[in-house]
Design a protein around this motif. Structure first.
Motif, PDB file in Angstrom:
ATOM      1  N   SER A   1       0.824  -1.207   0.000  1.00 61.47           N
ATOM      2  CA  SER A   1       0.000   0.000   0.000  1.00 61.47           C
ATOM      3  C   SER A   1       0.861   1.261   0.000  1.00 61.47           C
ATOM      4  N   PRO A   2       0.676   2.153  -0.969  1.00 58.92           N
ATOM      5  CA  PRO A   2       1.427   3.411  -0.964  1.00 58.92           C
ATOM      6  C   PRO A   2       1.034   4.301   0.219  1.00 58.92           C
ATOM      7  N   LEU A   3      -0.221   4.215   0.641  1.00 56.60           N
ATOM      8  CA  LEU A   3      -0.657   5.035   1.769  1.00 56.60           C
ATOM      9  C   LEU A   3       0.078   4.638   3.051  1.00 56.60           C
ATOM     10  N   ALA A   4       0.197   3.346   3.295  1.00 58.35           N
ATOM     11  CA  ALA A   4       0.913   2.879   4.489  1.00 58.35           C
ATOM     12  C   ALA A   4       2.379   3.295   4.427  1.00 58.35           C
ATOM     13  N   ALA A   5       2.991   3.165   3.242  1.00 58.71           N
ATOM     14  CA  ALA A   5       4.391   3.562   3.092  1.00 58.71           C
ATOM     15  C   ALA A   5       4.568   5.057   3.327  1.00 58.71           C
ATOM     16  N   ALA A   6       3.609   5.856   2.848  1.00 58.13           N
ATOM     17  CA  ALA A   6       3.693   7.309   3.027  1.00 58.13           C
ATOM     18  C   ALA A   6       3.616   7.680   4.506  1.00 58.13           C
ATOM     19  N   ILE A   7       2.675   7.064   5.223  1.00 56.51           N
ATOM     20  CA  ILE A   7       2.517   7.376   6.640  1.00 56.51           C
ATOM     21  C   ILE A   7       3.759   6.982   7.425  1.00 56.51           C
TER      22      ILE A   7
ATOM     23  N   THR B   1      11.032  15.016   1.450  1.00 54.82           N
ATOM     24  CA  THR B   1      12.036  14.138   0.852  1.00 54.82           C
ATOM     25  C   THR B   1      11.764  12.685   1.216  1.00 54.82           C
ATOM     26  N   SER B   2      11.456  12.446   2.485  1.00 56.19           N
ATOM     27  CA  SER B   2      11.141  11.087   2.929  1.00 56.19           C
ATOM     28  C   SER B   2       9.913  10.555   2.191  1.00 56.19           C
ATOM     29  N   LEU B   3       8.911  11.396   2.020  1.00 55.72           N
ATOM     30  CA  LEU B   3       7.697  10.994   1.309  1.00 55.72           C
ATOM     31  C   LEU B   3       8.000  10.634  -0.139  1.00 55.72           C
ATOM     32  N   PHE B   4       8.849  11.416  -0.769  1.00 58.42           N
ATOM     33  CA  PHE B   4       9.239  11.120  -2.158  1.00 58.42           C
ATOM     34  C   PHE B   4       9.935   9.770  -2.247  1.00 58.42           C
ATOM     35  N   PHE B   5      10.887   9.518  -1.344  1.00 60.98           N
ATOM     36  CA  PHE B   5      11.599   8.243  -1.376  1.00 60.98           C
ATOM     37  C   PHE B   5      10.657   7.070  -1.131  1.00 60.98           C
ATOM     38  N   ALA B   6       9.677   7.269  -0.270  1.00 62.46           N
ATOM     39  CA  ALA B   6       8.782   6.175   0.088  1.00 62.46           C
ATOM     40  C   ALA B   6       7.755   5.880  -0.996  1.00 62.46           C
ATOM     41  N   VAL B   7       7.298   6.909  -1.692  1.00 63.76           N
ATOM     42  CA  VAL B   7       6.181   6.740  -2.618  1.00 63.76           C
ATOM     43  C   VAL B   7       6.613   6.714  -4.083  1.00 63.76           C
ATOM     44  N   ALA B   8       7.591   7.547  -4.440  1.00 63.23           N
ATOM     45  CA  ALA B   8       7.940   7.688  -5.857  1.00 63.23           C
ATOM     46  C   ALA B   8       9.094   6.786  -6.272  1.00 63.23           C
ATOM     47  N   ALA B   9      10.242   6.921  -5.634  1.00 65.40           N
ATOM     48  CA  ALA B   9      11.423   6.157  -6.048  1.00 65.40           C
ATOM     49  C   ALA B   9      12.424   6.082  -4.910  1.00 65.40           C
ATOM     50  N   ASN B  10      13.143   4.978  -4.839  1.00 64.41           N
ATOM     51  CA  ASN B  10      14.230   4.857  -3.882  1.00 64.41           C
ATOM     52  C   ASN B  10      15.358   5.811  -4.247  1.00 64.41           C
TER      53      ASN B  10
END
Length: 522
Positions: free
Chosen positions: A242-248, A300-309
């Motif tokens: 889930s992208p939502l869980a990763a974002a949180i 920045t953390s949100l970008f790494f978690a949702v978009a790309a490592n």
């Protein structure tokens, strides 16, 4: 213990003394010597040379920019490389441009920053400014340059002119994290004006609005250049989570994202998060800077978690942003607090200690970079292959085939030989990292393709294999990247390959995965 911390605090966070003196020249000269030593031993790897290859594609800059669209990076670094190559017509412009950018960046820190020399020394011997942003020729060192230039110009240009907007425009077109930092700096600038002038429209706020439009246009151009990317294998695959869980989770524990690369991924995510958030506390005396630093961590953390490592080079852009904010707020950061409240006194002190711990980890990594240079540990074996080909006249016109195919990406810096991309079935050296097209291959396919190339071109064929045939397990499927391409070799295919080829060289390990065995098709 408390007294020791107080002495260290006074030493590293003292007000700036006059910086225009011979010790600073020696500091810069020493840094240049350490960096020059590493550059002399550095071997270009695929991510560095890939950018140069793309920069030189096309008959003119417009054609190059068309080819760049979708690569996943904005255009500034490619334009710098193409411009430098147009002047000097040598591939060595790649490390030269990175070195010039690094020298200007470090010179700004030494001669223009408000930091005392011990802190400057800690900054310039960190992994970022000692290696990653100057020896490694990528498009991330220019982010640090523009961030420090913005910090140096902010006080004089906050309320007038378009210089800051222009620098933010350029920052947004260095890389995607640079674009995020441009937005975070606009937040700081706005809050700084509101803190000074209150919630009323003023000439400085008008000036800010104009500069914000310029900076935002830079972000838009960055996005238009990058998206949609054709390197879709580099993007997050959300088919199983889930992208939502990763974002949180990323907002609560940013140290578990790619920002943890600042700590060489040695610290648990929670410990990294404590240091990341803790390092911002030193900015509390300048609240707009503190809020912008927190916003930058979360975005920045949100970008790494949702978009790309990401990797260290991406995470260090945020660290450079943090240093720029400390630069701007230094007079308040180092001023004695007039508050008697315990939190007002202790929290900034905790922030300064956290910052020093973060920087000390960077310096430890910088020392390791020097050790690698001394021991000869290189990023790629592409230079060794270049020397091998140069030593044999029969290989001058040989075609080169790699498995995995990205082994050929660094080769144009060292050899003139044509390279062939097996999965894309074309000559070239820029691999498309896509989940589309041919995903699976085997050693029999590699041998068949090598024979086909020899028969159609009458040229010798060199095969580079990252897989050691005497070490791999027959019929095991090897991943060449998460949810990307795979490779396998049966016992019969290994036997046939050995009978059809001659091994020319087995190279030793490299810091990256660019080591390989070299075979010549009989």
């Amino acid at each position: 213990m408390t007294r020791s911390l107080h002495i260290m605090d006074q030493w590293l966070f003292a007000p700036k003394r006059d910086r225009r003196s011979w010790p600073d020249v020696l500091l810069l000269a020493g840094w240049v010597a350490l960096v020059g030593f590493q550059i002399g031993r550095h071997v270009m790897w695929r991510d560095e040379v890939r950018a140069l290859t793309i920069a030189l594609n096309g008959d003119d800059p417009v054609a190059m920019l068309r080819g760049l669209h979708g690569e996943g990076h904005p255009a500034l670094w490619y334009l710098l490389l193409r411009g430098a190559h147009a002047v000097f017509d040598r591939v060595e412009v790649l490390p030269a441009v990175a070195f010039v950018v690094g020298v200007i960046t470090v010179a700004l820190l030494i001669f223009r920053s408000p930091f005392p020399r011990p802190l400057v020394l800690l900054l310039i011997t960190g992994h970022g400014l000692l290696f990653e942003y100057v020896v490694m020729a990528r498009n991330y060192g220019i982010s640090a340059l523009f961030l420090f230039a913005i910090a140096a110009c902010y006080r004089a240009h906050r309320d007038r002119g378009l210089l800051l907007g222009a620098l933010l425009f350029l920052l947004a077109n260095t890389n995607v994290v640079g674009a995020i930092m441009a937005g975070a700096f606009l937040l700081f600038w706005l809050l700084d004006l509101l803190e000074t002038d209150g919630w009323r429209w003023s000439p400085p706020l008008t000036n800010f609005a104009i500069n914000a439009i310029i900076a935002t246009s830079g972000v838009v151009i960055c996005a238009v250049t990058m998206l949609p990317t054709y390197n879709d294998a580099a993007a997050r695959d959300w088919s199983h989570e889930s992208p939502l869980a990763a974002a949180i989770l990323s907002l609560v524990n940013p140290g578990a994202t790619s920002l943890g690369a600042l700590f060489a991924n040695l610290l648990p995510g929670v410990a990294g998060s404590v240091l990341l958030f803790g390092a911002t506390l030193g900015l509390l005396p300048r609240r707009p800077a503190f809020l912008a630093a927190i916003a930058a961590v979360l975005l920045t953390s949100l970008f790494f978690a949702v978009a790309a490592n990401g990797a260290y080079r991406h995470a260090a852009v945020w660290l450079s942003f943090l240093i720029a904010l400390y630069w701007i707020g230094w007079s308040r950061v180092t001023a004695p607090t007039g508050s008697r409240a315990w939190l007002d006194r202790r929290l900034p002190a905790i922030g300064r200690v956290s910052l020093l711990l973060v920087l000390a980890i960077q310096t430890a990594a910088g020392i390791n970079d020097l050790r690698n240079a001394v021991t000869g540990m290189v990023a790629s074996r592409s230079a060794d292959l270049g020397r091998l080909i140069a030593s044999r006249a029969d290989l001058t016109n040989a075609l080169i085939l790699g498995e995995p195919e990205w082994l050929v990406e660094a080769l144009p810096y060292y050899v003139k030989n044509r390279t062939y991309l097996a999965r894309d079935h074309k000559f070239g050296s820029v691999v498309i990292f896509s989940r589309k097209g041919k995903m699976d291959s085997d050693l029999g396919e590699t041998l068949r393709l090598a024979r086909e190339l020899r028969d159609t071109t009458s040229a010798p064929v060199i095969i580079l294999l990252a897989y050691r045939l005497d070490e791999i397990t027959p019929d095991r499927i090897y991943d060449e990247g998460k949810d990307w391409r795979t490779f396998r070799a049966s016992a019969a295919q290994i036997r046939d390959f050995r009978e059809a080829t001659t091994m020319l060289r087995r190279f030793g390990p490299a810091k990256t995965d660019e080591s390989f065995d070299v075979y010549l098709l009989n």
